[in-house]
Motif scaffolding. Sequence first.
Motif, mmCIF file in Angstrom:
data_model
loop_
_atom_site.group_PDB
_atom_site.id
_atom_site.type_symbol
_atom_site.label_atom_id
_atom_site.label_comp_id
_atom_site.label_asym_id
_atom_site.label_seq_id
_atom_site.Cartn_x
_atom_site.Cartn_y
_atom_site.Cartn_z
ATOM 1 N N UNK A 12 0.813 -1.232 0.000
ATOM 2 C CA UNK A 12 0.000 0.000 0.000
ATOM 3 C C UNK A 12 0.837 1.269 0.000
ATOM 4 N N UNK A 13 1.941 1.271 0.751
ATOM 5 C CA UNK A 13 2.793 2.454 0.802
ATOM 6 C C UNK A 13 3.694 2.585 -0.417
ATOM 7 N N UNK A 14 3.843 1.502 -1.154
ATOM 8 C CA UNK A 14 4.718 1.535 -2.323
ATOM 9 C C UNK A 14 4.195 2.469 -3.393
ATOM 10 N N UNK A 15 2.872 2.597 -3.500
ATOM 11 C CA UNK A 15 2.297 3.443 -4.553
ATOM 12 C C UNK A 15 2.668 4.901 -4.322
ATOM 13 N N UNK A 16 2.463 5.375 -3.091
ATOM 14 C CA UNK A 16 2.823 6.766 -2.794
ATOM 15 C C UNK A 16 4.327 7.000 -2.913
ATOM 16 N N UNK A 17 5.101 6.019 -2.495
ATOM 17 C CA UNK A 17 6.551 6.158 -2.592
ATOM 18 C C UNK A 17 6.997 6.281 -4.040
ATOM 19 N N UNK A 18 6.434 5.450 -4.919
ATOM 20 C CA UNK A 18 6.806 5.504 -6.334
ATOM 21 C C UNK A 18 6.278 6.765 -7.010
ATOM 22 N N UNK A 19 5.130 7.241 -6.591
ATOM 23 C CA UNK A 19 4.618 8.497 -7.166
ATOM 24 C C UNK A 19 5.551 9.648 -6.836
ATOM 25 N N UNK A 20 5.961 9.739 -5.578
ATOM 26 C CA UNK A 20 6.870 10.819 -5.198
ATOM 27 C C UNK A 20 8.226 10.705 -5.862
ATOM 28 N N UNK A 21 8.765 9.490 -5.927
ATOM 29 C CA UNK A 21 10.063 9.324 -6.585
ATOM 30 C C UNK A 21 10.004 9.629 -8.067
ATOM 31 N N UNK A 22 8.933 9.185 -8.734
ATOM 32 C CA UNK A 22 8.808 9.462 -10.174
ATOM 33 C C UNK A 22 8.602 10.949 -10.442
ATOM 34 N N UNK A 23 7.835 11.633 -9.584
ATOM 35 C CA UNK A 23 7.644 13.069 -9.775
ATOM 36 C C UNK A 23 8.969 13.820 -9.592
ATOM 37 N N UNK A 24 9.736 13.451 -8.560
ATOM 38 C CA UNK A 24 11.027 14.116 -8.369
ATOM 39 C C UNK A 24 11.980 13.867 -9.515
ATOM 40 N N UNK A 25 12.002 12.638 -10.031
ATOM 41 C CA UNK A 25 12.877 12.332 -11.157
ATOM 42 C C UNK A 25 12.484 13.124 -12.397
ATOM 43 N N UNK A 26 11.165 13.152 -12.676
ATOM 44 C CA UNK A 26 10.729 13.904 -13.853
ATOM 45 C C UNK A 26 10.928 15.398 -13.700
ATOM 46 N N UNK A 27 10.696 15.926 -12.502
ATOM 47 C CA UNK A 27 10.854 17.366 -12.294
ATOM 48 C C UNK A 27 12.309 17.787 -12.424
ATOM 49 N N UNK A 28 13.210 17.040 -11.823
ATOM 50 C CA UNK A 28 14.634 17.406 -11.893
ATOM 51 C C UNK A 28 15.170 17.232 -13.309
ATOM 52 N N UNK A 29 14.887 16.063 -13.904
ATOM 53 C CA UNK A 29 15.366 15.848 -15.270
ATOM 54 C C UNK A 29 14.738 16.799 -16.271
ATOM 55 N N UNK A 30 13.412 17.040 -16.121
ATOM 56 C CA UNK A 30 12.760 17.994 -17.030
ATOM 57 C C UNK A 30 13.242 19.413 -16.849
ATOM 58 N N UNK A 31 13.573 19.787 -15.614
ATOM 59 C CA UNK A 31 14.101 21.140 -15.379
ATOM 60 C C UNK A 31 15.434 21.339 -16.087
ATOM 61 N N UNK A 32 16.328 20.351 -15.953
ATOM 62 C CA UNK A 32 17.632 20.478 -16.622
ATOM 63 C C UNK A 32 17.467 20.520 -18.138
#
Length: 211
Positions: A12-32
């Motif tokens: 159950x907690x894996x979904x929120x964890x993966x959502x946050x990790x994927x958002x951070x990865x996309x935000x940082x990579x997309x920003x660069x």
Amino acid sequence: MGTPETSREPCPDRILDDIGGAFGMGAVGGSAFHFLKGVYNSPIGSRVSGGVQAVRMNAPRVGGSFAVWGGLFSAFDCTMVYARQKEDPWNSIFAGAATGGFLSMRQGLGASARSALFGGALLALIEGAGIALNKILSAPQEAPIMVEEPGPGFPMGLPGQSVPESSESGSSWLGGWFSGGKNAESKDNGGSKVQILESFDAPPVPNFEYK
């Protein structure tokens, strides 16, 4: 391909964890990416401001897209774990195929099938690379057996085995002091010489009796 993934959160907690990790990865990579693209496309004199504006416009969108993909992937992964009652890399492969097909459903059945095949193949490559890397890193390394060869001044023999040494010089020195230079008696015992020193007479014990 039967190693469970123990480093991830429970389902159950894996979904929120993966959502946050994927958002951070996309935000940082997309920003660069969009900052460099905005700097390149902006006119001279306003390149930095153009890059910052491109980041503000596009980085949240890229992060959100990654978050949606990560959330759907984790949801399908947890569904496969519940249906199969075990965790192994096949769950991730099926979840990747289901996520790719689900996100492309609006484009038709053919596009959805191609996206599902691509997502499953991509997750299979990722899981295979992870398993191979774990096997390489966790393989036991056999330590070489070191055999110490004796030097030129040391005789061959087992460790801890004493080698008889000749004590002619010691016996002659002791004999010169205590027995007037008499030689020690030697006899052969199994190929080794055993030195036996001659005993000398002890002085008489004084008598203190009163007569």
